[in-house]
Design a protein around this motif. Structure first.
Motif, short mmCIF file in Angstrom:
data_model
loop_
_atom_site.label_atom_id
_atom_site.label_comp_id
_atom_site.label_asym_id
_atom_site.label_seq_id
_atom_site.Cartn_x
_atom_site.Cartn_y
_atom_site.Cartn_z
N VAL A 1 4.46 -22.29 -27.46
CA VAL A 1 3.30 -21.28 -27.20
C VAL A 1 3.58 -19.57 -26.21
CG1 VAL A 1 1.64 -20.77 -24.93
CG2 VAL A 1 2.21 -23.30 -25.19
N GLY A 2 4.80 -19.02 -26.32
CA GLY A 2 4.75 -18.21 -26.19
C GLY A 2 5.34 -17.45 -27.71
N ALA A 3 5.72 -18.00 -28.42
CA ALA A 3 6.34 -17.76 -29.73
C ALA A 3 4.80 -17.64 -30.42
CB ALA A 3 7.24 -18.58 -30.56
N ALA A 4 3.59 -18.28 -29.83
CA ALA A 4 2.43 -17.89 -30.75
C ALA A 4 2.03 -16.96 -29.99
CB ALA A 4 1.29 -19.59 -30.84
N ARG A 5 1.82 -16.62 -28.66
CA ARG A 5 0.92 -16.06 -28.17
C ARG A 5 1.21 -14.42 -28.52
NH1 ARG A 5 0.23 -18.61 -22.26
NH2 ARG A 5 -1.61 -19.64 -22.68
N ARG A 6 2.99 -14.33 -29.02
CA ARG A 6 3.80 -12.96 -29.30
C ARG A 6 3.14 -12.92 -30.42
NH1 ARG A 6 8.16 -12.56 -32.26
NH2 ARG A 6 8.44 -10.60 -30.77
N LEU A 7 2.69 -13.24 -31.45
CA LEU A 7 2.68 -12.71 -32.40
C LEU A 7 0.83 -12.07 -33.00
CD1 LEU A 7 4.17 -15.29 -34.99
CD2 LEU A 7 4.70 -13.12 -34.77
N THR A 8 0.02 -12.03 -32.00
CA THR A 8 -1.24 -11.62 -31.95
C THR A 8 -1.49 -10.45 -32.49
OG1 THR A 8 -1.73 -13.19 -29.78
CG2 THR A 8 -3.01 -11.09 -30.38
N GLY A 9 -0.08 -9.79 -32.40
CA GLY A 9 0.48 -8.33 -33.03
C GLY A 9 0.15 -8.39 -34.69
N ALA A 10 0.76 -9.67 -34.95
CA ALA A 10 1.37 -8.92 -36.24
C ALA A 10 0.32 -9.92 -36.87
CB ALA A 10 2.15 -10.64 -36.44
N ARG A 11 -1.23 -9.58 -36.47
CA ARG A 11 -2.18 -10.02 -37.22
C ARG A 11 -1.89 -10.52 -38.87
NH1 ARG A 11 -1.29 -4.58 -36.10
NH2 ARG A 11 -0.07 -4.40 -38.08
N ALA A 12 -1.93 -11.77 -38.72
CA ALA A 12 -1.28 -12.56 -39.09
C ALA A 12 -3.02 -13.25 -39.89
CB ALA A 12 -0.75 -14.27 -39.29
N TRP A 13 -3.09 -14.33 -41.26
CA TRP A 13 -4.64 -14.37 -41.67
C TRP A 13 -4.29 -15.99 -41.13
CZ3 TRP A 13 -3.76 -19.13 -45.16
CH2 TRP A 13 -5.39 -19.36 -44.94
N CYS A 14 -2.71 -16.83 -40.87
CA CYS A 14 -2.24 -18.44 -40.68
C CYS A 14 -1.08 -18.59 -39.59
CB CYS A 14 -2.75 -19.41 -41.58
SG CYS A 14 -2.03 -20.95 -41.33
N LEU A 15 -1.09 -19.33 -38.79
CA LEU A 15 -0.11 -20.07 -37.90
C LEU A 15 0.32 -20.72 -38.55
CD1 LEU A 15 0.20 -18.47 -34.26
CD2 LEU A 15 1.19 -17.37 -36.52
N ALA A 16 1.69 -21.27 -38.96
CA ALA A 16 2.08 -23.11 -39.06
C ALA A 16 2.90 -23.41 -37.84
CB ALA A 16 2.83 -22.89 -40.99
N ILE A 17 2.81 -24.23 -37.77
CA ILE A 17 3.60 -25.74 -36.87
C ILE A 17 3.97 -26.66 -36.95
CG2 ILE A 17 3.69 -26.13 -34.70
CD1 ILE A 17 1.83 -23.98 -33.40
N ASP A 18 4.96 -27.01 -37.35
CA ASP A 18 5.11 -28.36 -37.72
C ASP A 18 5.71 -29.04 -35.96
OD1 ASP A 18 6.78 -30.50 -38.51
OD2 ASP A 18 8.57 -29.17 -39.65
N PHE A 19 4.98 -30.30 -36.02
CA PHE A 19 4.67 -30.97 -35.05
C PHE A 19 5.27 -32.43 -35.19
CE2 PHE A 19 1.58 -28.97 -33.42
CZ PHE A 19 0.39 -29.43 -32.54
N ALA A 20 6.68 -32.14 -35.99
CA ALA A 20 7.41 -33.25 -36.07
C ALA A 20 7.83 -33.02 -35.07
CB ALA A 20 8.20 -33.06 -37.70
N GLY A 21 8.30 -31.78 -33.99
CA GLY A 21 9.32 -31.61 -33.41
C GLY A 21 7.93 -31.95 -32.14
N VAL A 22 7.49 -32.37 -32.29
CA VAL A 22 5.92 -31.69 -30.96
C VAL A 22 5.49 -33.84 -30.22
CG1 VAL A 22 3.81 -30.91 -30.01
CG2 VAL A 22 4.89 -29.61 -31.32
N ALA A 23 6.36 -33.43 -29.25
CA ALA A 23 5.47 -35.14 -28.49
C ALA A 23 3.82 -34.74 -28.46
CB ALA A 23 5.83 -35.53 -27.56
N HIS A 24 3.24 -35.98 -29.28
CA HIS A 24 1.46 -35.82 -29.57
C HIS A 24 1.44 -36.90 -29.55
CE1 HIS A 24 2.73 -35.68 -33.82
NE2 HIS A 24 1.90 -35.84 -34.52
N GLU A 25 1.78 -37.74 -29.19
CA GLU A 25 1.08 -39.62 -29.57
C GLU A 25 0.28 -39.94 -27.92
OE1 GLU A 25 3.03 -43.57 -29.77
OE2 GLU A 25 4.12 -42.10 -29.93
N THR A 26 0.95 -39.79 -26.65
CA THR A 26 0.21 -39.72 -25.69
C THR A 26 -0.91 -39.08 -25.51
OG1 THR A 26 1.76 -39.02 -24.39
CG2 THR A 26 1.93 -41.63 -24.71
N ALA A 27 -1.38 -39.58 -24.31
CA ALA A 27 -2.83 -38.68 -23.72
C ALA A 27 -1.98 -37.39 -22.97
CB ALA A 27 -4.13 -38.83 -23.06
#
Length: 227
Positions: free
Chosen positions: A150-176
């Motif tokens: 989350v911190g890595a995403a928020r700090r790039l607000t000033g980078a004015r990027a068109w798109c952010l990519a995040i690899d969910f292979a390392g993000v647990a997202h199976e259960t509620a």
């Protein structure tokens, strides 16, 4: 290829479909790049230090552009995503080599997007914005590949990027319960950037990811074309 330190590398490119989550259909293709040393070890992991020098990274990037553009075969209304190292983009020499080389080819008559990865967490947002602006022309855009934090995403607000990519292979997202944290990550990324692309997302989480703010996804388990 053989690196400056005489290590032998194998570089594999695979084309993956990118889905628009609002339309639930593929709208682009992304080139996934894997780099391994002789014997199968990942070249960029291990020994606690960098094993590739800037000149090696630049050579890999130039070869990726050459082969990747041929794989994508972009038509006038097509788009594709190609990976490049931040260390190449960050240097004036690296930018010049890329912009005056393969990126000038007429084969890129569609929309070519550059996915910048590796080391962005150590770069200032203003430095990132200054480096990537050279690639943000009418038919080109930049995707910043960030750590799933989350911190890595928020700090790039000033980078004015068109798109952010995040690899969910390392993000647990199976259960509620796991999805609550994953949704917070997506929301933070969307707050920093107009578009968010999730990589290796479970196909059954596509609708939920869109509701959380993601705009595009490369789903886990999808067939690829490998070179």
């Amino acid at each position: 290829m053989v690196t400056r330190a005489r290590h032998e590398l194998t570089i594999t490119l695979a084309a993956q479909p990118v889905f628009d989550l609002a339309q639930s259909e593929p709208v682009s293709r992304r080139i996934r790049r894997t780099i391994r040393r002789q014997g199968g070890e990942r070249a960029l992991i291990g020994m606690g230090k960098r094993t590739l020098e800037p000149v090696d990274l630049q050579r890999i990037d130039l070869q990726t552009l050459r082969q990747g553009i041929d794989m994508l075969r972009l038509g006038h209304n097509d788009s594709g995503v190609l990976p490049l190292f931040w260390r190449t983009i960050a240097s004036s020499r690296g930018r010049f080599a890329l912009l005056q080389g393969e990126m000038q080819r007429e084969a890129t008559n569609g929309a070519l997007l550059i996915e910048v990865m590796g080391g962005l967490e150590h770069a200032a947002p203003d430095a990132i914005a200054d480096a990537v602006r050279h690639f943000e022309r009418s038919a080109q855009g930049v995707v910043l590949h960030i750590a799933p934090d989350v911190g890595a995403a928020r700090r790039l607000t000033g980078a004015r990027a068109w798109c952010l990519a995040i690899d969910f292979a390392g993000v647990a997202h199976e259960t509620a319960r796991e999805w609550e944290a994953a949704a917070e990550l997506i929301s933070a990324a969307r707050g920093a950037c107009p578009q968010v692309m999730l990589l290796n997302l479970r196909p059954d989480r596509g609708v939920a990811a869109h509701s959380a703010g993601a705009t595009h996804a490369v789903f886990a388990g999808m067939d690829t074309i490998t070179v």
